[in-house]
Design an enzyme around this catalytic site. Structure first.
Site, PDB file in Angstrom:
ATOM      1  N   SER B  24       0.818  -1.208   0.000  1.00  0.00           N
ATOM      2  CA  SER B  24       0.000   0.000   0.000  1.00  0.00           C
ATOM      3  C   SER B  24       0.858   1.268   0.000  1.00  0.00           C
ATOM      4  CB  SER B  24      -0.893  -0.005   1.240  1.00  0.00           C
ATOM      5  OG  SER B  24      -1.698   1.158   1.248  1.00  0.00           O
ATOM      6  N   LYS B  48      -3.611   2.008  -2.401  1.00  0.00           N
ATOM      7  CA  LYS B  48      -3.230   3.236  -1.699  1.00  0.00           C
ATOM      8  C   LYS B  48      -4.215   3.479  -0.548  1.00  0.00           C
ATOM      9  CE  LYS B  48      -1.705   7.303  -0.686  1.00  0.00           C
ATOM     10  NZ  LYS B  48      -0.473   7.390   0.132  1.00  0.00           N
ATOM     11  N   CYS B 132      -0.133   4.582  10.326  1.00  0.00           N
ATOM     12  CA  CYS B 132       0.451   5.613   9.461  1.00  0.00           C
ATOM     13  C   CYS B 132       1.176   6.657  10.307  1.00  0.00           C
ATOM     14  CB  CYS B 132      -0.588   6.297   8.602  1.00  0.00           C
ATOM     15  SG  CYS B 132       0.181   7.534   7.519  1.00  0.00           S
TER      16      CYS B 132
END
Lengths: 259, 306
Positions: B24, B48, B132
Site C-alpha cells: 500500500s 493506496k 500511518c
C-alpha cells in the site's frame, strides 16, 4: 506498455564546470513516448541509491536503428556525480519518456525564459518554434552559462542575464523579460523553466502583461510515474497535482505560488 | 531442470496465485504500473490508503532518499473511499488479482463505515491501517496502544463481510503485545511492518528535507527489522501474516516467509524498478525450486532458530 530500458552512453561532454551533456541510445523511446519538449527521463544512478534521478530532455532524434536523447544535468549530489562519471560506451537504466511537457501551437511565437539548469529543456522548445522564438537565459555567472551557441542557432533573439554581470545583463531574467514584453514583438505565450523564485517572478511579469505562461516545476520525486504521490505541487484551487504525471509543465495560473 | 513449484498461497482464506502483493502507498490503485505489465501477474494489490473523505495529503517535499532507504511523508493523499469504489475498483477488477483495500480512520466509527462500504463493493480483503506515521489524528496512535488497536479491530470486524487484516506499526516497544491484542479482538490476518519513523537534515540549510520534518522509512534498510518482527509475531500469534519491509529480491521474500509470513508485499523497490514485484516472484520460485520444494508455502515459518 511502458518500459525501462538499458541505454548506452554514446557521448558526453562537460558544458561548464558543473553541467554535463550526455547522448543516450534509447531504442524506440522517442517514437514510443515523445509528446513534445519538456518531458523527462528517470535515470537509475547506481545500485545503492534507491531513487532514480529525474532529468529533463534537451534534444532528441528519432531513428530507425535507435532513437537518441540528449540530457543535460548538473552534478548536485552523489547520484548525479555517479552518472557524470559513467564512461562513454557504458549503459544506464532509463525510464521514459515521462510527464507532460510544454504545449506549443504551430506557427505561433513564444518567449522562452530559463534559469540555470532550467535552460536545457527550453532548447527543445526552441526547436519546436521553427527558429521564431526569443530566449531570455539567466545564470549565476559567466562560468555557469551553457548552450548559448545552440540557442543562438535556433532562436530569433537570445538575451542573457547573469546575477553578477560577468555576461550580458547584470541582474535577473525578469528585468529583461519586462523589457521584452513592453516591446513590439507579440508572444502567444511564455515557456519558463528554472528555480522556483525565478518562476515566481516570471509568472508575475507574465500576469502584468497578460501573456499566458507555462512553467516547468521541480520537486523531490520517487516513482516518476504517478503511483507514490511523492512529488506534489500545491494548486491554486487547493488540491495537489504531481510533477511526474500531471507535469512537469503546468499552466502558471494553476499553481499556488504562495505555498 | 528444477521441477515446477506451486506458487499459490492462502491468506486468511483468500487465495493468491503467488505470494507477491504490491504494498500500500507505493503502487497507487495499479493504473500506473499496469502500463508496464499485466497486473494479473501479481498475487494481489494493497491499494493506496483510503480515508472516508478525500485528503490532499502533506505539503511537499514529501520524499527524501537515505542510505538504502527512502523517507516519505505523503500523508494519506487519496480520493476517498467512495471515489475508489466507483472509479478505481472496476478498473482493478479487470485484472485477475486479489484486491486488498487499505483504510485509515480518524475514529473507530470511520473505520466501521469504510469496512461496510468496501465489503459491499466486493473487495477481497480489508487492510486496516493503524500505523500511518504521517497524519496527526488517528493513524499511528491506534497502532501504539493495545486497547485502541483492539477497539478498531473489533469495529472493523463487526462491519466487514470480508477478511480483515490489521497493519501493525514497528514504532512500538513490543509489537507482540499489539499483535496479541488484535488477534484477541478478532482480526483474520496481520500485515507488518509499516514504515519506521525517521528524519533527514540538509546540513547547509539546517532544514529537514521533509516539510513535515519527519517521515516513514522504507526500503532495504528496514528489511532486518521486518524479518525480526515477523518472526517474533509469528511465534506469538496464530494469525497468517503478510510480511513486508524492504523486499527487493526473492531472497528477501524468502527470509520473511521463513520468519513466518504467508505472503509478502513489495513496496519501495518499485520506485527503482517497476518490475520489482515480478522479479521477487521469480526469485522466490527459483529458491523454492533449488531447495526441492513442491510449494512455496512450505517456506512459511520454516526458520530453524538457534
Amino acid at each position: 506498455m511502458k518500459v525501462e530500458q538499458t541505454c548506452k552512453i554514446l557521448s558526453k561532454r562537460q558544458l561548464n564546470a558543473y553541467a554535463v551533456e550526455m547522448d543516450l541510445a534509447v531504442g524506440d523511446m522517442v517514437r514510443a513516448s515523445l509528446t513534445g519538449p519538456g518531458q523527462f527521463v528517470h535515470v537509475k544512478c547506481g545500485e545503492g541509491r534507491l531513487l532514480r534521478r529525474p532529468i529533463s530532455v534537451c534534444k532528441w532524434r528519432a531513428c530507425e536503428d535507435s532513437d537518441t536523447l540528449t540530457i543535460v544535468f548538473e552534478v548536485r549530489g552523489e547520484g548525479t556525480q555517479w552518472l557524470a562519471r559513467r564512461p562513454v560506451g557504458h549503459s544506464v537504466d532509463v525510464l521514459g519518456l515521462l510527464g507532460r511537457g510544454f504545449q506549443i501551437e504551430a506557427g505561433e511565437t513564444y518567449l522562452l525564459v530559463g534559469g540555470g539548469i532550467g535552460v536545457p529543456p527550453l532548447l527543445g522548445c526552441a526547436g519546436s518554434c521553427d527558429g521564431a522564438a526569443t530566449a531570455i537565459l539567466g545564470f549565476r555567472s559567466k562560468d555557469r552559462a551553457l548552450l548559448l551557441d545552440e540557442f543562438s542557432g535556433s532562436c530569433a533573439d537570445v538575451q542573457v542575464a547573469t546575477d553578477d554581470g560577468t555576461l550580458g545583463h547584470r541582474g535577473y531574467v525578469d528585468q529583461l523579460l519586462r523589457q521584452e514584453l513592453a516591446g513590439e514583438r507579440r508572444y502567444r505565450g511564455i515557456l519558463a523553466c528554472g528555480p522556483k523564485p525565478m518562476l515566481k517572478s516570471v509568472v508575475k511579469a507574465a500576469a502584468e502583461y497578460g501573456v499566458p505562461c507555462q512553467v516547468s516545476m521541480e520537486e523531490r520525486m520517487a516513482c516518476g510515474v504517478g503511483a507514490c504521490l511523492g512529488c506534489a505541487v500545491q494548486m491554486a484551487g487547493g488540491g495537489m497535482k504531481h510533477v511526474c504525471k500531471d507535469g512537469p509543465v503546468f499552466d502558471a495560473g494553476e499553481v499556488d505560488w504562495n505555498a | 531442470m528444477p521441477k515446477q513449484v506451486d506458487l499459490s498461497v492462502e491468506l486468511a482464506g483468500v487465495k493468491l496465485k503467488n505470494p507477491v502483493v504490491a504494498a500500500s502507498g507505493t503502487f497507487g490503485f495499479g493504473r500506473e504500473y499496469g502500463q508496464f505489465y499485466d497486473l494479473s501477474q501479481l498475487g494481489g494489490i494493497c491499494c493506496k490508503g483510503l480515508t472516508l473523505h478525500r485528503r490532499e495529503g502533506n505539503p511537499p517535499p514529501r520524499i527524501a532518499e537515505t542510505p538504502m532507504g527512502i523517507l516519505n511523508s505523503v500523508g494519506l493523499q487519496n480520493p476517498g473511499v467512495e471515489d475508489f469504489i466507483s472509479q478505481e475498483l472496476p478498473e482493478l477488477r479487470r485484472h485477475d488479482l486479489a484486491v486488498i483495500a487499505n483504510i485509515s480512520g480518524d475514529t473507530p466509527e470511520e473505520y466501521g463505515i469504510m469496512c461496510r462500504l468496501l465489503s459491499a463493493a466486493g473487495v477481497d480483503m480489508i487492510e486496516v491501517n493503524i500505523s500511518c506515521p504521517n497524519v496527526k489524528a488517528g493513524g499511528l496512535a491506534y497502532g501504539t496502544r493495545p486497547e485502541l488497536a483492539a477497539e478498531v479491530t473489533q469495529v472493523a470486524k463487526a462491519h466487514s463481510t470480508v477478511p480483515v487484516m490489521v497493519k501493525l506499526s514497528p514504532n512500538v516497544t513490543d509489537i507482540v503485545q499489539i499483535a496479541k491484542a488484535v488477534e484477541e479482538a478478532g482480526a483474520d490476518a496481520l500485515s507488518l511492518i509499516n514504515t519506521l519513523r525517521g528524519m533527514r537534515i540538509d546540513v547547509n540549510t539546517r532544514r529537514p528535507i521533509l516539510k513535515r520534518n519527519t517521515g516513514g522509512l522504507s526500503g532495504p534498510a528496514v528489511l532486518p527489522v521486518a524479518v525480526r518482527m515477523v518472526w517474533e509475531v509469528s511465534c506469538a500469534v496464530k494469525l497468517p501474516i503478510l510480511g513486508m519491509g524492504g523486499v527487493s529480491k526473492g531472497e528477501d521474500a524468502a527470509q520473511l516467509m521463513l520468519a513466518g509470513a504467508s505472503a509478502v508485499a513489495v513496496g519501495a523497490a518499485c520506485f527503482a524498478d517497476p518490475y520489482a514485484p515480478l522479479k521477487v516472484r521469480d526469485g522466490l520460485a527459483e529458491i523454492a525450486a533449488v531447495q526441492g520444494l513442491d510449494r512455496v508455502s512450505a517456506l512459511t515459518g520454516a526458520v530453524m532458530p538457534w
